[in-house]
Enzyme design. Sequence first.
Site, PDB file in Angstrom:
ATOM      1  CD  GLU A 335      36.750  33.756  44.723  1.00  0.00           C
ATOM      2  OE1 GLU A 335      35.623  34.175  45.039  1.00  0.00           O
ATOM      3  OE2 GLU A 335      37.293  33.352  43.599  1.00  0.00           O
TER       4      GLU A 335
HETATM    5  C1  TNX Z   1      34.298  36.184  42.405  1.00  0.00           C
HETATM    6  S1  TNX Z   1      36.036  38.650  42.136  1.00  0.00           S
HETATM    7  C2  TNX Z   1      35.636  35.874  41.624  1.00  0.00           C
HETATM    8  C3  TNX Z   1      35.312  35.340  40.268  1.00  0.00           C
HETATM    9  C4  TNX Z   1      33.881  35.099  39.825  1.00  0.00           C
HETATM   10  C5  TNX Z   1      33.150  36.218  40.326  1.00  0.00           C
HETATM   11  C6  TNX Z   1      31.725  35.913  40.217  1.00  0.00           C
HETATM   12  C7  TNX Z   1      37.268  37.546  42.260  1.00  0.00           C
HETATM   13  C8  TNX Z   1      38.622  38.120  42.121  1.00  0.00           C
HETATM   14  N1  TNX Z   1      36.781  36.302  42.024  1.00  0.00           N
HETATM   15  O1  TNX Z   1      35.913  34.058  40.402  1.00  0.00           O
HETATM   16  O2  TNX Z   1      33.920  34.913  38.519  1.00  0.00           O
HETATM   17  O3  TNX Z   1      33.268  36.538  41.753  1.00  0.00           O
HETATM   18  O4  TNX Z   1      31.005  37.098  40.238  1.00  0.00           O
END
Ligand code: TNX
Length: 529
Positions: A335
Amino acid sequence: MAAAPFRRLLAALFALGLLTASPVASASATAAPRPPVASFADILPAPVSAVPAAGVSYTLRRTDTLSSDVPGIGGYLAAVLRRSTGYPFRVGTAPGAIALLLSGAPASVGPQGYRLDVTAHGVTVRARAAAGLFAGVQTLLQLLPPSVQGSRVVKTARWTLPGGRVIDHPRYAYRGAMLDVARHFFTVAQVERYTDQLAHYKIDYLHLHLTDDQGWRIAISGLPRLTSHGGSTEVGGGRGGYYTEADYRAIVRYAQARYITVVPEIDMPGHTNAALSSYPRLTCDGVVPRLYTGMNVGFSSLCVRSKATYAFLETVIARLAALTPGPYLHIGGDEAQSTSRADYAAFVNRVQAIVAARHKTVIGWHDIVAATLRPSTVAQFWSSTTGRPGDRAVAAAARRGTKVIMSPASRAYLDMRYTSATRIGADWAGRIDVSKAYDWNPGAYLPGLPASAVLGVEAPLWTETVRSSADLDYLAFPRVAAIAELGWSPASSHSWPRFRVRLAAQGPRWRAEGVRYYRSTQIDWPAGS
Ligand code: TNX
């Protein structure tokens, strides 16, 4: 009063296990019926082969001794058995009623497998390496009544194991669980407790998500503000916390004694608000961001073009590599929504080199396939879909040789709600009741991904809404047992109708151990569990 000799006598009896500090369950509780003898059919994860011997069983006796070729594993088993049986279980090398041997196991079981025999004369576990012996010990414990997992002596129990033979080894080398200690901080004791629970299901990697926007949880010498400032809060504005180097080493050692390898994660270049707030030189504009206690993602980034960032990462990665005996360092990489694609790829390439210089192997969230991956770099698939361009890019990387850990969010994410009524958790990847967590095949889940590219599975627990061990228990159990079984058991044993029966048998074990699991209506939990 002759206090000293008396104390010495007590200490001696204690050391022999003839006295116990745990409370003894009252004998007036005999009204409760004895649980039936455990069954080979209840072993979870399902073993490769389990053949009961009709009419044969072995019942532990007060005078039984235990011998082990690996003293630490003998000590672990003796400690569990003493706590619940109250028997002394002296550990030695002379053959005992329980024998743990590093000889005589068939080659087919490999380094993590074992053979277990229960005869009328005792119990023998044979393995080719210590990890296999430890796995066999977990199976042995599951063949005893559930109260063996408890922390008090049960005087009324008969400690009988069913007779027969188990031959077993894992499907995948990597069977992980992740705990996010950044969104909410979890103490060393809480992490150790979870580690103990995971060990029962033959999980062999504990991934700790140590840093995120809301907190930096690992002390790095030379960068004190990361923890004094960056570790000082958490989601919701609580006090947060962090691990000193000694704390982290303690977790690593505790896990090692359970044949679990710690994988530390420093998430970058996104998910870094706590670091940016602690050291503004890591930002591009020098503006100090405030500490963040909300739940949004994707807004922060290290300045990926600045020298200061790489000097910082050299320090952090060198320290973490020195503290971590395991082969992997997880660099996050998810992200990074405020970084351009070209900058992101260049960043991941540089970080791979920094990690390689410390002789560690990179794991990253699957977003890292946008970079030029080294042959050893592992991608962790976390998508909630399988057909989008990002998903196809992971399959393509796997076809070029990248190994993949499967953590599809819509199956393996322990923070997703079970149903609309679940009191905590998220639902961006859907709702995941037990059947959904179990009923998929990691080797054939992502179209175009060769089965041979799958290194294993992992169940991540993000903790935006998880504030206590009770919350953690509730989201992790029973689903983490489903993911553990997908990681260990042969694909040919996969069966939801049979799994749900095996899983039901874990209810009384969790109850005995104090695990406050979610009583999914999909499972016929035994009465009283
Ligand atoms: C996505 S999954 C994220 C996390 C959040 C999560 C909550 C991922 C690699 N990143 O930063 O905590 O969703 O479900």
